[in-house]
Design a protein around this motif. Structure first.
Motif, PDB file in Angstrom:
ATOM      1  N   LYS A  23      22.576   0.960  15.117  1.00 29.52           N
ATOM      2  CA  LYS A  23      22.045   2.324  15.142  1.00 29.52           C
ATOM      3  C   LYS A  23      22.097   2.823  16.578  1.00 29.52           C
ATOM      4  N   LEU A  24      22.590   4.061  16.744  1.00 31.36           N
ATOM      5  CA  LEU A  24      22.814   4.609  18.087  1.00 31.36           C
ATOM      6  C   LEU A  24      21.700   5.577  18.480  1.00 31.36           C
ATOM      7  N   PHE A  25      21.348   5.555  19.752  1.00 27.60           N
ATOM      8  CA  PHE A  25      20.293   6.450  20.261  1.00 27.60           C
ATOM      9  C   PHE A  25      20.757   7.127  21.548  1.00 27.60           C
ATOM     10  N   ASP A  26      20.333   8.394  21.698  1.00 27.43           N
ATOM     11  CA  ASP A  26      20.656   9.123  22.940  1.00 27.43           C
ATOM     12  C   ASP A  26      19.534   9.016  23.958  1.00 27.43           C
ATOM     13  N   SER A  27      18.359   8.622  23.515  1.00 26.20           N
ATOM     14  CA  SER A  27      17.269   8.509  24.488  1.00 26.20           C
ATOM     15  C   SER A  27      16.544   7.171  24.318  1.00 26.20           C
ATOM     16  N   TYR A  28      16.101   6.665  25.444  1.00 27.56           N
ATOM     17  CA  TYR A  28      15.386   5.390  25.445  1.00 27.56           C
ATOM     18  C   TYR A  28      14.095   5.516  24.653  1.00 27.56           C
ATOM     19  N   ALA A  29      13.411   6.655  24.821  1.00 26.83           N
ATOM     20  CA  ALA A  29      12.138   6.854  24.126  1.00 26.83           C
ATOM     21  C   ALA A  29      12.327   6.780  22.614  1.00 26.83           C
ATOM     22  N   ALA A  30      13.402   7.399  22.124  1.00 19.68           N
ATOM     23  CA  ALA A  30      13.641   7.401  20.675  1.00 19.68           C
ATOM     24  C   ALA A  30      13.955   5.984  20.181  1.00 19.68           C
ATOM     25  N   LEU A  31      14.692   5.235  20.995  1.00 11.31           N
ATOM     26  CA  LEU A  31      15.036   3.858  20.616  1.00 11.31           C
ATOM     27  C   LEU A  31      13.763   3.015  20.504  1.00 11.31           C
ATOM     28  N   ILE A  32      12.896   3.147  21.505  1.00  7.83           N
ATOM     29  CA  ILE A  32      11.665   2.360  21.513  1.00  7.83           C
ATOM     30  C   ILE A  32      10.752   2.755  20.359  1.00  7.83           C
ATOM     31  N   GLU A  33      10.705   4.061  20.096  1.00  6.16           N
ATOM     32  CA  GLU A  33       9.857   4.512  18.996  1.00  6.16           C
ATOM     33  C   GLU A  33      10.348   3.904  17.677  1.00  6.16           C
ATOM     34  N   TYR A  34      11.677   3.900  17.509  1.00  5.93           N
ATOM     35  CA  TYR A  34      12.249   3.321  16.293  1.00  5.93           C
ATOM     36  C   TYR A  34      11.876   1.849  16.180  1.00  5.93           C
ATOM     37  N   GLN A  35      12.046   1.135  17.295  1.00  2.29           N
ATOM     38  CA  GLN A  35      11.783  -0.310  17.281  1.00  2.29           C
ATOM     39  C   GLN A  35      10.323  -0.585  16.935  1.00  2.29           C
ATOM     40  N   GLN A  36       9.427   0.247  17.493  1.00  2.46           N
ATOM     41  CA  GLN A  36       8.001  -0.012  17.279  1.00  2.46           C
ATOM     42  C   GLN A  36       7.563   0.315  15.847  1.00  2.46           C
ATOM     43  N   ARG A  37       8.218   1.334  15.257  1.00  4.92           N
ATOM     44  CA  ARG A  37       7.836   1.708  13.888  1.00  4.92           C
ATOM     45  C   ARG A  37       8.532   0.868  12.837  1.00  4.92           C
ATOM     46  N   SER A  38       9.665   0.246  13.231  1.00  8.30           N
ATOM     47  CA  SER A  38      10.484  -0.416  12.226  1.00  8.30           C
ATOM     48  C   SER A  38       9.856  -1.730  11.777  1.00  8.30           C
ATOM     49  N   ALA A  39       9.992  -1.983  10.497  1.00  7.00           N
ATOM     50  CA  ALA A  39       9.539  -3.274   9.973  1.00  7.00           C
ATOM     51  C   ALA A  39      10.620  -4.331  10.181  1.00  7.00           C
ATOM     52  N   LYS A  40      11.834  -3.888  10.569  1.00  7.04           N
ATOM     53  CA  LYS A  40      12.952  -4.830  10.725  1.00  7.04           C
ATOM     54  C   LYS A  40      12.890  -5.514  12.084  1.00  7.04           C
ATOM     55  N   THR A  41      13.483  -6.723  12.157  1.00  5.86           N
ATOM     56  CA  THR A  41      13.673  -7.342  13.475  1.00  5.86           C
ATOM     57  C   THR A  41      14.844  -6.635  14.152  1.00  5.86           C
ATOM     58  N   CYS A  42      14.655  -6.297  15.421  1.00  6.66           N
ATOM     59  CA  CYS A  42      15.660  -5.524  16.150  1.00  6.66           C
ATOM     60  C   CYS A  42      16.042  -6.238  17.440  1.00  6.66           C
ATOM     61  N   ALA A  43      17.249  -5.928  17.909  1.00  9.88           N
ATOM     62  CA  ALA A  43      17.671  -6.297  19.262  1.00  9.88           C
ATOM     63  C   ALA A  43      18.430  -5.089  19.804  1.00  9.88           C
ATOM     64  N   ALA A  44      18.535  -4.987  21.122  1.00 13.59           N
ATOM     65  CA  ALA A  44      19.085  -3.740  21.669  1.00 13.59           C
ATOM     66  C   ALA A  44      20.067  -3.971  22.802  1.00 13.59           C
ATOM     67  N   LEU A  45      21.030  -3.051  22.880  1.00 16.16           N
ATOM     68  CA  LEU A  45      21.923  -2.942  24.030  1.00 16.16           C
ATOM     69  C   LEU A  45      21.538  -1.651  24.746  1.00 16.16           C
ATOM     70  N   ILE A  46      21.088  -1.795  25.968  1.00 16.21           N
ATOM     71  CA  ILE A  46      20.589  -0.643  26.720  1.00 16.21           C
ATOM     72  C   ILE A  46      21.559  -0.362  27.862  1.00 16.21           C
ATOM     73  N   ILE A  47      22.244   0.776  27.784  1.00 11.79           N
ATOM     74  CA  ILE A  47      23.152   1.162  28.869  1.00 11.79           C
ATOM     75  C   ILE A  47      22.406   2.193  29.708  1.00 11.79           C
ATOM     76  N   ASP A  48      21.877   1.734  30.816  1.00 13.66           N
ATOM     77  CA  ASP A  48      20.983   2.588  31.617  1.00 13.66           C
ATOM     78  C   ASP A  48      20.829   1.971  33.003  1.00 13.66           C
ATOM     79  N   ASP A  49      20.618   2.831  33.992  1.00 11.78           N
ATOM     80  CA  ASP A  49      20.478   2.305  35.353  1.00 11.78           C
ATOM     81  C   ASP A  49      19.077   1.821  35.688  1.00 11.78           C
ATOM     82  N   ASN A  50      18.097   2.219  34.878  1.00  9.94           N
ATOM     83  CA  ASN A  50      16.724   1.829  35.202  1.00  9.94           C
ATOM     84  C   ASN A  50      16.256   0.773  34.224  1.00  9.94           C
ATOM     85  N   PRO A  51      16.387  -0.494  34.619  1.00 12.02           N
ATOM     86  CA  PRO A  51      15.959  -1.537  33.682  1.00 12.02           C
ATOM     87  C   PRO A  51      14.481  -1.378  33.353  1.00 12.02           C
ATOM     88  N   SER A  52      14.204  -1.402  32.064  1.00 10.86           N
ATOM     89  CA  SER A  52      12.800  -1.253  31.679  1.00 10.86           C
ATOM     90  C   SER A  52      12.251  -2.632  31.377  1.00 10.86           C
TER      91      SER A  52
END
Ligand code: TXA
Ligand code: MG
Length: 317
Positions: free
Chosen positions: A225-254
Motif C-alpha cells: 500500500k502506497l502513501f504520500d505522507s508519513y502521517a497517513a502511513l503511521i495512522e494506517y499502521q496504528q489503526r490496522s489490525a494487520k501486521t505491517c512493515a514499511a519502506l520509508i523514503i525520506d530524509d528525516n529518519p523517524s
C-alpha cells in the motif's frame, strides 16, 4: 548453484541458461541464436510467450547482427549511454528468432556495463537474451542469493555482487529517426531528449503500451500500500489490525514506533533508492507480515522510474 566465468561460458555455448549479473538487475541468460535455450528461459520464468527479451551484446559493432537499421539517432544514443542501463528497440533483421522478439518486428538491444558480464560477452562472442532472473511478476533480483531463492538452487548463477543501478534499464524505441520511451529507468527522459535534441515522438506522460509492460510486474508476495505522507502511513499502521512493515523514503529518519513494526528507511536520493529498492522489498517481504506500507518519493522526473516500480508493486498501474 554458483558457477565461475569459464563454466558460465561453457554452459551458455552448450545451450544452457545461466543467470548473469548486470548493473541493473540479474538476468536469466541464454544464447540468443539458440531457440531451445531461449524456450528454457520462458519455462523457468513462467513467462508468457508474448513478452519479448532483451539481447545483450558486448560491443556496439554487433548491433547490425540484430537490427536491420541503426539510424544516426540510435547511434547517438548508443554512443551516449552504452555500456549502461539503456535498451534500444530497433527494427529487427528477419533472421532474429521470433522467440526473442515475441513476434514483434523489432528487437531490443543493450550493452551492459557490469565488468564481469562484459568480459563474458566479449570472451564468449555470444549475444545473450536475458530477462530479469525472477519468476514472472515477482520482484527482480539484485543479488545472486535473490536469484537462487527465487528460481531454485539448481539454476546456474554467475555471482557478480550486488547490482549498482538496481532497477531495470530505460527502454527507448527508435524508428525512422524518432524516439519513444517505452520503460522508465535511471537514464531519464530529459537526458535522452538532450542527446536527441528533440522530445519523444509521443508525450510520455502516459507511456505507450510496450509488449510485456501491460501486466503485473515487480511484486513482492506481501500486498503493498502506497502513501504520500508519513502521517497517513503511521495512522494506517496504528489503526490496522494487520501486521505491517514499511519502506520509508525520506530524509528525516523517524523513531521506530513499536518493536513489532519493522521499517526500512532510505534517504531521498534517487540513485541510492534505486540501488537498494529491490533488496529492501525482498527483505520486507521475507518478514511475512500481512501488509507492506511504502512512503513514496516525490513525483518529480528523477523519481519516475522508482515511482513506476512501486506502483507496479502495489498493482496500482
Ligand atoms: O535492465 C534490464 O533491462 C534487465 C537486465 C537483465 O538487462 N532486463 C530486463 O528484462 O528488465 P525484462 O524481460 O524484465 O524486460 C524486458 C522488456 C519486456 O518486458 C518488453 O517490455 C521490452 O523489454 N522489450 C523487449 N523487446 C522488445 C521489443 N522488441 N519491442 C518492445 N519492447 C521490448
Ligand atoms: Mg522483468
Amino acid at each position: 548453484m554458483r558457477v565461475h566465468l569459464n563454466q558460465a561460458i561453457a554452459k551458455l555455448k552448450a545451450g544452457e541458461v545461466v543467470a548473469i549479473p548486470t548493473e541493473t538487475v540479474y538476468g536469466l541468460a541464454a544464447d540468443a541464436t539458440n531457440e531451445l535455450a531461449l524456450r528454457q528461459i520462458y519455462t523457468i520464468k513462467q513467462r508468457p510467450a508474448d513478452n519479448p527479451l532483451i539481447v545483450h551484446i558486448g560491443d556496439v559493432a554487433q548491433v547490425l547482427d540484430w537490427a536491420s537499421e541503426f539510424s544516426p539517432l540510435a547511434q547517438q544514443f548508443a554512443t551516449a549511454f552504452w555500456p549502461g542501463p539503456f535498451t534500444l528497440v530497433l527494427p529487427a533483421k528477419a533472421t532474429v528468432s521470433t522467440i526473442v522478439r515475441a513476434n514483434e518486428p523489432t528487437v531490443a538491444l543493450r550493452v551492459p556495463s557490469h565488468p564481469l558480464t562484459l568480459q563474458l560477452l566479449k570472451e564468449s562472442g555470444l549475444a545473450l537474451a536475458a530477462p530479469s532472473a525472477n519468476k514472472y511478476t515477482q520482484l527482480s533480483p539484485t543479488t545472486a542469493a535473490h536469484v537462487l531463492a527465487g528460481l531454485g538452487e539448481e539454476v546456474a548463477v554467475l555471482d557478480g555482487g550486488a547490482c549498482q543501478v538496481g532497477i531495470e534499464s530505460t527502454i527507448v524505441s527508435v524508428i525512422d529517426n524518432n524516439w519513444q520511451l517505452l520503460r522508465h529507468g535511471m537514464i531519464t527522459e530529459a537526458q535522452i531528449a538532450a542527446i536527441a535534441g528533440k522530445p519523444a515522438l509521443v508525450s510520455t506522460a502516459k507511456l505507450p503500451k510496450a509488449p510485456g509492460q501491460h501486466i503485473l510486474h515487480y511484486s513482492p508476495k506481501t500486498p503493498v500500500k502506497l502513501f504520500d505522507s508519513y502521517a497517513a502511513l503511521i495512522e494506517y499502521q496504528q489503526r490496522s489490525a494487520k501486521t505491517c512493515a514499511a519502506l520509508i523514503i525520506d530524509d528525516n529518519p523517524s523513531q521506530p514506533l513499536s518493536a513489532n513494526f519493522h521499517c526500512i528507511h532510505l534517504p531521498k536520493k534517487a540513485a541510492y533508492v534505486a540501488e537498494h529498492l529491490y533488496e529492501s522489498l525482498h527483505r520486507l517481504d521475507a518478514l511475512n507480515v500481512a501488509q507492506l506500507l511504502v512512503l513514496m518519493p516525490p513525483n518529480t522526473p528523477e523519481w519516475l522510474a522508482i515511482l513506476d516500480r512501486l506502483k507496479r508493486a502495489a498493482h496500482n498501474v
